[in-house]
Write an enzyme that holds these catalytic residues in place. Structure first.
Site, mmCIF file in Angstrom:
data_model
loop_
_atom_site.group_PDB
_atom_site.id
_atom_site.type_symbol
_atom_site.label_atom_id
_atom_site.label_comp_id
_atom_site.label_asym_id
_atom_site.label_seq_id
_atom_site.Cartn_x
_atom_site.Cartn_y
_atom_site.Cartn_z
ATOM 1 C CB SER A 5 -5.053 0.640 -6.185
ATOM 2 O OG SER A 5 -4.548 1.660 -5.636
ATOM 3 C CE LYS A 6 -11.071 2.644 -10.617
ATOM 4 N NZ LYS A 6 -10.674 1.672 -11.984
ATOM 5 N NE ARG A 7 -2.794 4.121 -3.262
ATOM 6 C CZ ARG A 7 -1.688 3.782 -3.259
ATOM 7 N NH1 ARG A 7 -0.848 4.587 -3.263
ATOM 8 N NH2 ARG A 7 -1.390 2.492 -2.935
ATOM 9 N N GLY A 30 -3.037 5.036 -11.444
ATOM 10 C CA GLY A 30 -3.824 5.473 -12.715
ATOM 11 C C GLY A 30 -4.818 4.335 -13.069
#
Ligand code: GLU
Length: 468
Positions: free
Chosen positions: A247-249, A251
């Protein structure tokens, strides 16, 4: 059997790495089997689908070179590959199911359903619909904002024969009479997907295993409509390095963001191909090679971990393989931006010096700083070791005097200057090169010395040696 596979994104954002990999596996399978790769835009979620997301998906696919044989025009023309342009077809098949008694209208108010769902959750029961509208006649449903539900056949077993995991059996108990048409005339995902896979004659459905739980519903629908099932392959998810779903977490998660970060499409293509698929321990695959070696069986049954170091390594490999002119073109805007330089000839020479060291294109800015400004970083340990010696000033002074007279200022003429000086002073070549490198570049590691001296040019070299 003629192979027809599809990539069917819902256009709610950019092309996610997981989606890109699904598209890639479908694309390569079509290519290897001489089949067709179809792009279908599943835009029936009116609140979340956007035109921008459709363009972003096109951009991502185009960047990776995943061309489709059938699908929407890239110029924005619709064609029959947007689900919102196919509503009549879903209506037709929903009516067929209604007429055959395999579907029925449901007028249960959403609030009531929600209340029942909550109660079921409280009692730790599966949140299933209680079939209360099964007995409703079409007349009773008229004008009441009805949805259409699929009538789950009695005593069925939902079994998915998956090419990757053999047989997956689903508890029929977990299924219920699910909605196939919403009250606004839009189909639900499962229904539209089954209708389209049939009408588009899809032979293999290759998609993420987050859809595995939808597949039994799709199989039952397909069987009720009397259609042949496609073959299924559900690919394991991509996880972040910490083992949770990517996920965005973790990167950047969209393919195109990697273009902006300075990755080459062929590196990303290779990386995605290897992410969850393998052929012996081979890491580097050209597009052509992949089209010879790909098999569905080669896809791993376990989730793949996104490994940025490996992507970086691959990118470096592809940068070295690429034509230098292409890398120069890619570096140019970064250098123009950072150093306001417009000397293409000089930029070309500098970039060539660093091609072996670039991992991602923007690296060129920091790597080549001392070629564009005198305000470059100085490694104090290197200064201490190589410049603060007793003989360094003498060596560099001598070197400066000799380089001043070197004409033309080319590598061929520069090299003998260093060598002669070393032998005249009775020193090893390294004893000349090390201090010179630190004096000219501020670091103890740089591209080959004679190239650096030539490309920096006489003026800069003499000025920097004078300062020592
Ligand atoms: N629209 C679905 C998605 O984007 C497609 C699933 C499928 O391939 O059937 O996840």
């Amino acid at each position: 059997m003629s192979v027809r596979v599809r990539f069917a994104p819902s256009p709610t954002g950019a092309l996610h790495l997981g989606g890109a990999r699904t598209a890639l596996f479908n694309w390569v399978y079509a290519r290897i089997r001489g089949g067709k790769f179809i792009l279908r835009i599943e835009d029936t979620d009116k609140t979340r689908s956007t035109k921008e997301a459709v363009s972003a998906i096109f951009d991502g696919l185009r960047w990776l070179g995943l061309d489709w044989d059938e699908g929407p025009g890239e110029d924005g023309t619709y064609g029959p590959y947007y689900q919102t342009k196919r509503l009549e077809l879903y209506k037709k098949y929903a009516e067929q199911l209604l007429a055959e008694g395999s579907a029925y209208y449901c007028i249960c108010p959403p609030e009531e359903l929600e209340k029942k769902r909550k109660e079921a959750a409280k009692n730790k029961l599966p949140p299933k619909y209680d079939n209360s509208c099964r007995k409703l006649t079409p007349e009773e449903a008229k004008g009441k904002n009805a949805v259409v539900r699929f009538k789950l056949p009695e005593g069925v077993k939902a079994i998915v024969y998956d090419l990757l995991r053999d047989k997956v059996e689903f508890e029929a108990d977990l299924l219920d009479d699910f909605v196939i048409m919403k009250s606004d005339g839009f189909p639900t995902y499962n229904f539209a997907c089954v209708v389209d896979d049939h009408l588009m004659e899809i032979s293999h459905v290759i998609r993420g295993d987050d859809h595995l739980s939808n597949t039994p519903r799709q199989i039952l629908l397909c069987q009720s409509l009397g259609w042949k099932l496609p073959k299924f392959a559900h690919i394991p998810m991509i996880l972040g390095e910490d083992g949770s779903r990517l996920s965005k977490r973790h990167g950047a998660t969209s393919a195109i963001e990697y273009e902006k970060k300075g990755y080459l499409p062929e590196a990303m293509f290779n990386y995605l191909a290897r992410l969850g698929w393998g052929y012996r321990d081979q890491e580097i695959f050209s597009r052509e090679e992949l089209v010879k070696k790909f098999t569905i069986k080669g896809i791993s049954k376990n989730p793949a971990k996104f490994d940025l170091d490996k992507l970086n390594w691959l990118n470096g490999q592809y940068i070295r393989k690429a034509l230098p002119e292409r890398i120069i073109d890619l570096c140019l805007p970064y250098l123009e931006d950072a150093y306001d330089t417009h000397d293409f000839d000089y930029v070309s020479k500098v970039v060539r010096l660093f091609i072996d060291r670039i991992v991602v294109i923007p690296d060129i800015v920091a790597l080549s700083k001392c070629f564009f400004t005198d305000d470059y970083d100085i490694d104090s340990a290197a200064v201490e070791k190589h410049l603060k010696t007793e003989i360094a000033p003498k060596i560099l002074g001598e070197l400066k005097g000799r380089l001043e007279k070197t004409e033309p200022f080319t590598k061929e003429n520069i090299e003998p200057v260093f060598k002669t000086l070393a032998s005249e002073l009775g020193l090893k070549l390294g004893q000349i090169i090390h201090p010179c490198r630190v004096a000219l570049t501020g670091t103890a590691a740089s591209p080959p010395m004679y190239d650096v001296v030539e490309v920096l040019g006489k003026n800069k070299v003499l000025n920097r040696l004078k300062k020592q």
